[in-house]
Design a protein around this motif. Sequence first.
Motif, PDB file in Angstrom:
ATOM      1  N   LYS A   6     -24.256  18.124  21.775  1.00  0.00           N
ATOM      2  CA  LYS A   6     -25.302  18.936  22.411  1.00  0.00           C
ATOM      3  C   LYS A   6     -25.732  18.249  23.697  1.00  0.00           C
ATOM      4  N   GLU A  12     -26.119  33.419  29.310  1.00  0.00           N
ATOM      5  CA  GLU A  12     -26.201  32.992  27.916  1.00  0.00           C
ATOM      6  C   GLU A  12     -25.198  33.769  27.061  1.00  0.00           C
ATOM      7  N   ARG A  13     -25.140  35.081  27.234  1.00  0.00           N
ATOM      8  CA  ARG A  13     -24.192  35.908  26.466  1.00  0.00           C
ATOM      9  C   ARG A  13     -22.750  35.534  26.797  1.00  0.00           C
ATOM     10  N   ALA A  62     -21.895  32.069  25.328  1.00  0.00           N
ATOM     11  CA  ALA A  62     -21.861  32.138  23.861  1.00  0.00           C
ATOM     12  C   ALA A  62     -20.524  32.677  23.363  1.00  0.00           C
ATOM     13  N   ASN A 119     -21.191  26.477  19.651  1.00  0.00           N
ATOM     14  CA  ASN A 119     -22.024  26.676  18.461  1.00  0.00           C
ATOM     15  C   ASN A 119     -23.304  27.424  18.820  1.00  0.00           C
ATOM     16  N   SER A 120     -23.939  27.014  19.926  1.00  0.00           N
ATOM     17  CA  SER A 120     -25.126  27.698  20.412  1.00  0.00           C
ATOM     18  C   SER A 120     -25.341  27.358  21.880  1.00  0.00           C
ATOM     19  N   THR A 156     -28.472  28.141  25.106  1.00  0.00           N
ATOM     20  CA  THR A 156     -29.654  28.799  25.635  1.00  0.00           C
ATOM     21  C   THR A 156     -29.703  28.526  27.134  1.00  0.00           C
ATOM     22  N   ASP A 198     -24.497  23.508  22.862  1.00  0.00           N
ATOM     23  CA  ASP A 198     -24.031  22.808  21.668  1.00  0.00           C
ATOM     24  C   ASP A 198     -22.642  23.349  21.374  1.00  0.00           C
TER      25      ASP A 198
END
Length: 73
Positions: free
Chosen positions: A2, A20-21, A24, A30-31, A33, A44
């Motif tokens: 991360k 962000e989209r 992702a 994993n994540s 923002t 992450d």
Amino acid sequence: MKKVFRLEDLDCANCAAKMERAVAGIKGVNSVTVSFLTQKMTLDADDERFDDIVKEAVKLIHKVEPDCTVILK
């Protein structure tokens, strides 16, 4: 792994949501923002592919907002 990256010249919250989209959707993420208020991206992702994922994320961010720069320090 991360890590937090600073973003320069992120112009709007809508662009942050699009970034962000897009990020992702990268395999191995994993994540993620992206915050317009703090001008930061928290990513992450898989340790083994982290550098490749970051490179792909930078390309996607540039595609959404050509003036936005990801500080990779």
